[in-house]
Scaffold this active site. Sequence first.
Site, short mmCIF file in Angstrom:
data_model
loop_
_atom_site.label_atom_id
_atom_site.label_comp_id
_atom_site.label_asym_id
_atom_site.label_seq_id
_atom_site.Cartn_x
_atom_site.Cartn_y
_atom_site.Cartn_z
N LYS A 107 0.83 -1.22 0.00
CA LYS A 107 0.00 0.00 0.00
C LYS A 107 0.86 1.27 0.00
CE LYS A 107 0.13 -1.84 4.24
NZ LYS A 107 -0.29 -3.06 4.83
N ILE A 138 -9.66 -9.09 2.40
CA ILE A 138 -11.01 -8.70 1.94
C ILE A 138 -10.94 -8.28 0.47
CG2 ILE A 138 -12.93 -7.09 2.28
CD1 ILE A 138 -12.02 -6.71 5.16
N LYS A 207 -4.21 3.21 2.78
CA LYS A 207 -5.25 2.36 2.19
C LYS A 207 -6.42 3.21 1.71
CE LYS A 207 -3.83 -1.30 5.33
NZ LYS A 207 -4.09 -1.86 6.65
N1 LIG Z 1 2.05 -8.96 6.95
C1 LIG Z 1 0.79 -8.68 6.65
O1 LIG Z 1 -0.13 -9.11 7.33
C2 LIG Z 1 0.48 -7.82 5.45
C3 LIG Z 1 -0.87 -7.55 5.14
C4 LIG Z 1 -1.19 -6.80 4.00
C5 LIG Z 1 -0.16 -6.31 3.23
N2 LIG Z 1 1.16 -6.56 3.58
C6 LIG Z 1 2.19 -6.01 2.73
O2 LIG Z 1 2.94 -7.09 2.18
C7 LIG Z 1 4.30 -6.70 1.97
C8 LIG Z 1 5.22 -7.69 2.67
O3 LIG Z 1 4.93 -7.70 4.06
P1 LIG Z 1 5.51 -8.83 5.05
O4 LIG Z 1 4.76 -8.65 6.32
O5 LIG Z 1 5.51 -10.14 4.39
O6 LIG Z 1 7.00 -8.30 5.23
P2 LIG Z 1 8.25 -9.11 5.83
O7 LIG Z 1 7.80 -10.27 6.64
O8 LIG Z 1 9.12 -8.08 6.48
O9 LIG Z 1 8.99 -9.67 4.53
C9 LIG Z 1 9.71 -8.85 3.67
C10 LIG Z 1 10.52 -9.74 2.75
O10 LIG Z 1 11.22 -8.90 1.82
C11 LIG Z 1 12.56 -9.36 1.74
N3 LIG Z 1 13.43 -8.23 1.39
C12 LIG Z 1 13.69 -7.11 2.08
N4 LIG Z 1 14.57 -6.34 1.39
C13 LIG Z 1 14.86 -7.00 0.26
C14 LIG Z 1 15.71 -6.73 -0.84
N5 LIG Z 1 16.43 -5.63 -0.91
N6 LIG Z 1 15.77 -7.66 -1.82
C15 LIG Z 1 15.04 -8.79 -1.79
N7 LIG Z 1 14.22 -9.10 -0.76
C16 LIG Z 1 14.14 -8.21 0.23
C17 LIG Z 1 12.90 -9.91 3.10
O11 LIG Z 1 14.00 -10.82 2.98
P3 LIG Z 1 14.56 -11.67 4.24
O12 LIG Z 1 13.45 -12.62 4.60
O13 LIG Z 1 15.74 -12.37 3.71
O14 LIG Z 1 14.85 -10.66 5.30
C18 LIG Z 1 11.58 -10.62 3.45
O15 LIG Z 1 11.55 -11.90 2.94
C19 LIG Z 1 4.40 -5.26 2.49
O16 LIG Z 1 4.23 -4.35 1.44
C20 LIG Z 1 3.22 -5.16 3.45
O17 LIG Z 1 2.74 -3.83 3.59
C21 LIG Z 1 1.48 -7.29 4.65
#
Ligand SMILES: NC(=O)c1ccc[n+]([C@@H]2O[C@H](COP(=O)([O-])OP(=O)(O)OC[C@H]3O[C@@H](n4cnc5c(N)ncnc54)[C@H](OP(=O)(O)O)[C@@H]3O)[C@@H](O)[C@H]2O)c1
Length: 437
Positions: A107, A138, A207
């Site tokens: 977002k 959702i 959002k």
């Molecule tokens: N979590 C939720 O419930 C949720 C809900 C809705 C939307 N989102 C959105 O989904 C997205 C991901 O969220 P998340 O919670 O999954 O985040 P996260 O757990 O912090 O995962 C981020 C991932 O990105 C990787 N990463 C970071 N820098 C990188 C780079 N330079 N090159 C390649 N990979 C890189 C990290 O690698 P490593 O694992 O090796 O550190 C990790 O695997 C975000 O935009 C968030 O706003 C999340």
Amino acid sequence: MAEALRVGIAGLGTVGASVARVLRDKATELTRQCGRDIVITAVSARDRKRDRGLDLGDATWFDDPVKLAQAADIDAFVELIGGEEGPARSSVKAALEAGRHVVTANKALLAKHGVALAEIAEKKGVLLNYEAAVAGGIPVIKTMREAMAGNSVTRVFGILNGTCNYILTRMEAEGISFDACLEDAQRLGYAEADPTFDIEGHDTAHKLSILTSLAFGTRIAANDIYMEGISNITQADIRAAGDLGYRIKLLGVAQRTESGIEQRVHPTMVPTASVIAQVHGVTNAVAIETDILGELLLSGPGAGGNATASAVIGDIADIAKSRPGFQHGPVFGRPAKELKPYKKAQMRSHAGGYFIRLTVHDRIGVFAAIAKRMADNDISLESIVQHAVSGEAAAQKTVILVTHETTEAAVRKAVDGVTKDDHLTDKPQVIRIERAG
Ligand SMILES: NC(=O)c1ccc[n+]([C@@H]2O[C@H](COP(=O)([O-])OP(=O)(O)OC[C@H]3O[C@@H](n4cnc5c(N)ncnc54)[C@H](OP(=O)(O)O)[C@@H]3O)[C@@H](O)[C@H]2O)c1
């Protein structure tokens, strides 16, 4: 059967790992639904050695997500890194420019660069899907973009941040303070170590800005949102709201007004009997009001690995079902170049009812002076009551006012007047009341 859809996933954290797992576990079902296989051919994350509990099969590893985005053997690029700039932005841009379809849950990226990215996607004739970016699992984007064709939206509002809703729900149910709830939310992993982004309303604003664009055909304007968080909500507010038949929710609201589009994020009192007031804990909800349909309320899980993966996979499946040469619908419901500039409505002219809580010196004439300040500003009162402040040695009273529909400007002027009259012993609290079905 058509050739497999080759997917590259950048980011294997909470969401990315869930997406990879579900794509593997539900492969047969997805093939049946899409008429072709979906295979992960490439992945990228920061730490190659990290055990993610995942078998990524033969997927090629990329240290650099931009290189992955440009890789020859992918059809769709899935960005699950996060952040409005850096590798997320550069890899999504690179993928679109290389003519790859893109799915993102980001977002922050869309709130800042969504229109520019949509222009590239539309020029290249590829899909930019972002269902998971608003309200997690959702399916609100699909609903607004596809299922509501021909409807004119008059208002869209919702509970878009699970952390805030969790805190407000527990404050009400257990009578505990904001700080105690926040601490618990952090311990349980519902709130970040630095919770500012959630509790001050920024996440909701991101959002909301996307929903506003879809609803009203305007360019995304995430920096033009009136924003108040929930950190100053007290037990006194929650109790007073309950006594008056309301519940406090952090809402993001976008609506068309005579002076433009109003976008606001703030604690809001909604009638306890309304459907949105029944949305508890980390659950999210979005209400959409239109001329043809009336009011629609969608509610469900707004975050978490699997719920978010569900939306991401729906977006990937749409790409798998699309066919070369098929003219894809525009990213924000209208061609990006035709989105109108956002014309901000003046918040001071916002009309609605207000709850005002004043802590005042217990002395003769204060009650009358407050009522006069309201009348001087043409504010008609639905109720005005005063209570003694319990447990206080100093003589203080709480005065609670509920106004009929009036303007933000009138309320601010009246409250400023009461403050100047030197009757207050604490900061005044003003909470907007929202009509909700
Ligand atoms: N979590 C939720 O419930 C949720 C809900 C809705 C939307 N989102 C959105 O989904 C997205 C991901 O969220 P998340 O919670 O999954 O985040 P996260 O757990 O912090 O995962 C981020 C991932 O990105 C990787 N990463 C970071 N820098 C990188 C780079 N330079 N090159 C390649 N990979 C890189 C990290 O690698 P490593 O694992 O090796 O550190 C990790 O695997 C975000 O935009 C968030 O706003 C999340």
